[in-house]
Write a protein that holds these residues in place. Structure first.
Motif, PDB file in Angstrom:
ATOM      1  N   PRO A 116       0.837  -1.205   0.000  1.00 19.16           N
ATOM      2  CA  PRO A 116       0.000   0.000   0.000  1.00 19.16           C
ATOM      3  C   PRO A 116       0.870   1.252   0.000  1.00 19.16           C
ATOM      4  CG  PRO A 116      -0.574  -1.468   1.834  1.00 19.16           C
ATOM      5  CD  PRO A 116       0.659  -2.015   1.192  1.00 19.16           C
ATOM      6  N   GLY A 117       0.306   2.342  -0.486  1.00 19.49           N
ATOM      7  CA  GLY A 117       1.061   3.584  -0.454  1.00 19.49           C
ATOM      8  C   GLY A 117       0.351   4.718  -1.150  1.00 19.49           C
ATOM      9  N   ARG A 118       1.055   5.848  -1.172  1.00 16.37           N
ATOM     10  CA  ARG A 118       0.542   7.067  -1.788  1.00 16.37           C
ATOM     11  C   ARG A 118       1.583   7.576  -2.765  1.00 16.37           C
ATOM     12  NH1 ARG A 118      -3.478   9.358   1.760  1.00 16.37           N
ATOM     13  NH2 ARG A 118      -3.080  11.410   0.923  1.00 16.37           N
ATOM     14  N   CYS A 119       1.110   8.268  -3.802  1.00 18.82           N
ATOM     15  CA  CYS A 119       2.026   8.868  -4.768  1.00 18.82           C
ATOM     16  C   CYS A 119       1.323   9.994  -5.507  1.00 18.82           C
ATOM     17  CB  CYS A 119       2.549   7.825  -5.751  1.00 18.82           C
ATOM     18  SG  CYS A 119       1.283   7.187  -6.885  1.00 18.82           S
ATOM     19  N   VAL A 120       2.108  10.770  -6.244  1.00 20.01           N
ATOM     20  CA  VAL A 120       1.582  11.809  -7.114  1.00 20.01           C
ATOM     21  C   VAL A 120       2.039  11.483  -8.523  1.00 20.01           C
ATOM     22  CG1 VAL A 120       1.630  14.261  -7.692  1.00 20.01           C
ATOM     23  CG2 VAL A 120       1.596  13.549  -5.292  1.00 20.01           C
ATOM     24  N   ILE A 121       1.091  11.441  -9.449  1.00 20.85           N
ATOM     25  CA  ILE A 121       1.396  11.253 -10.856  1.00 20.85           C
ATOM     26  C   ILE A 121       0.797  12.444 -11.586  1.00 20.85           C
ATOM     27  CG2 ILE A 121       1.109   9.795 -12.893  1.00 20.85           C
ATOM     28  CD1 ILE A 121       0.811   7.402 -11.011  1.00 20.85           C
ATOM     29  N   SER A 128      -0.287  15.827 -11.620  1.00 18.65           N
ATOM     30  CA  SER A 128      -0.627  16.710 -10.495  1.00 18.65           C
ATOM     31  C   SER A 128      -1.689  16.081  -9.596  1.00 18.65           C
ATOM     32  CB  SER A 128      -1.114  18.060 -11.021  1.00 18.65           C
ATOM     33  OG  SER A 128      -2.273  17.873 -11.821  1.00 18.65           O
ATOM     34  N   THR A 129      -1.947  14.790  -9.782  1.00 23.32           N
ATOM     35  CA  THR A 129      -2.983  14.096  -9.023  1.00 23.32           C
ATOM     36  C   THR A 129      -2.364  13.201  -7.962  1.00 23.32           C
ATOM     37  OG1 THR A 129      -4.390  14.074 -10.992  1.00 23.32           O
ATOM     38  CG2 THR A 129      -5.000  12.595  -9.205  1.00 23.32           C
ATOM     39  N   GLU A 130      -2.912  13.309  -6.742  1.00 23.20           N
ATOM     40  CA  GLU A 130      -2.449  12.450  -5.647  1.00 23.20           C
ATOM     41  C   GLU A 130      -3.324  11.207  -5.593  1.00 23.20           C
ATOM     42  OE1 GLU A 130      -2.053  12.478  -0.812  1.00 23.20           O
ATOM     43  OE2 GLU A 130      -1.750  14.355  -1.883  1.00 23.20           O
ATOM     44  N   TYR A 131      -2.663  10.056  -5.419  1.00 28.91           N
ATOM     45  CA  TYR A 131      -3.351   8.772  -5.390  1.00 28.91           C
ATOM     46  C   TYR A 131      -3.023   8.031  -4.096  1.00 28.91           C
ATOM     47  CZ  TYR A 131      -3.807   9.440 -10.426  1.00 28.91           C
ATOM     48  OH  TYR A 131      -4.100   9.938 -11.661  1.00 28.91           O
ATOM     49  N   SER A 132      -3.945   7.168  -3.706  1.00 31.09           N
ATOM     50  CA  SER A 132      -3.723   6.254  -2.598  1.00 31.09           C
ATOM     51  C   SER A 132      -4.015   4.852  -3.133  1.00 31.09           C
ATOM     52  CB  SER A 132      -4.655   6.592  -1.441  1.00 31.09           C
ATOM     53  OG  SER A 132      -4.424   5.737  -0.356  1.00 31.09           O
ATOM     54  N   TYR A 133      -3.169   3.888  -2.760  1.00 30.68           N
ATOM     55  CA  TYR A 133      -3.306   2.522  -3.254  1.00 30.68           C
ATOM     56  C   TYR A 133      -3.361   1.575  -2.066  1.00 30.68           C
ATOM     57  CZ  TYR A 133      -2.233  -1.709  -5.946  1.00 30.68           C
ATOM     58  OH  TYR A 133      -2.273  -2.949  -6.514  1.00 30.68           O
ATOM     59  N   ALA A 134      -4.313   0.680  -2.074  1.00 29.57           N
ATOM     60  CA  ALA A 134      -4.526  -0.225  -0.937  1.00 29.57           C
ATOM     61  C   ALA A 134      -3.554  -1.390  -0.892  1.00 29.57           C
ATOM     62  CB  ALA A 134      -5.954  -0.762  -0.976  1.00 29.57           C
ATOM     63  N   GLY A 135      -2.826  -1.624  -1.990  1.00 26.84           N
ATOM     64  CA  GLY A 135      -1.921  -2.760  -2.044  1.00 26.84           C
ATOM     65  C   GLY A 135      -2.624  -3.973  -2.624  1.00 26.84           C
TER      66      GLY A 135
END
Length: 150
Positions: free
Chosen positions: A69-74, A76-83
């Motif tokens: 799991p984690g967070r990132c910016v691609i 100009s959009t911020e994303y959260s991923y559950a893994g």
């Protein structure tokens, strides 16, 4: 007032092998071998600090990788991923597979992959890893999350 640090007795008797409630980091189990304890501590800390979207080999599924799991910016959009485990299954044998994160088209994050002959995608994405599979087993993972250039 100075910060209070753990005494040797607290570290070995009370907390060894437990989880620190404030940080979520495990206290390394003390076994009397200083070098092993330092290596374990480094392993735990590095996975916690740099664990977002880390690609890893899935135990019990020889040709698959998971993504933490984690967070990132691609862009100009911020994303959260559950893994996911597995995030990519059926990796090409005796080849290198590129693994990346990208927008799924509905504002979420998805994991994409392609063999090395295909290459990285052209659109906005975050490179995660290059995974090598040899004789049906994940034999190497090169982390590309912190790579500054293509």
């Amino acid at each position: 007032m100075a910060e209070r640090y753990l005494s040797d007795d607290e570290a070995t008797a009370t907390l060894s092998g437990t989880i620190d409630e404030a940080t979520g980091l495990p206290f390394i189990k003390q076994d009397g071998n200083y070098a092993n304890n330092v290596a374990r501590a480094f392993d735990v800390i590095s996975k916690q600090l740099f664990g977002d979207l880390r690609v890893y080999a899935v135990e019990g599924n020889d040709d698959a990788v998971g993504v933490r799991p984690g967070r990132c910016v691609i862009g100009s959009t911020e994303y959260s991923y559950a893994g996911a485990e597995p995030a990519v299954d059926g990796l090409a044998d005796n080849d290198v597979t590129y693994v990346w994160a990208e927008d799924d088209g509905s504002g979420g994050l998805q994991i994409g992959s392609a063999v090395d002959g295909t290459g990285w995608p052209v659109g906005d994405h975050l490179k995660l890893a290059e995974v090598t599979v040899s004789s049906g087993l994940v034999s190497g993972i090169v982390d590309r999350r912190l790579r500054l250039r293509a």
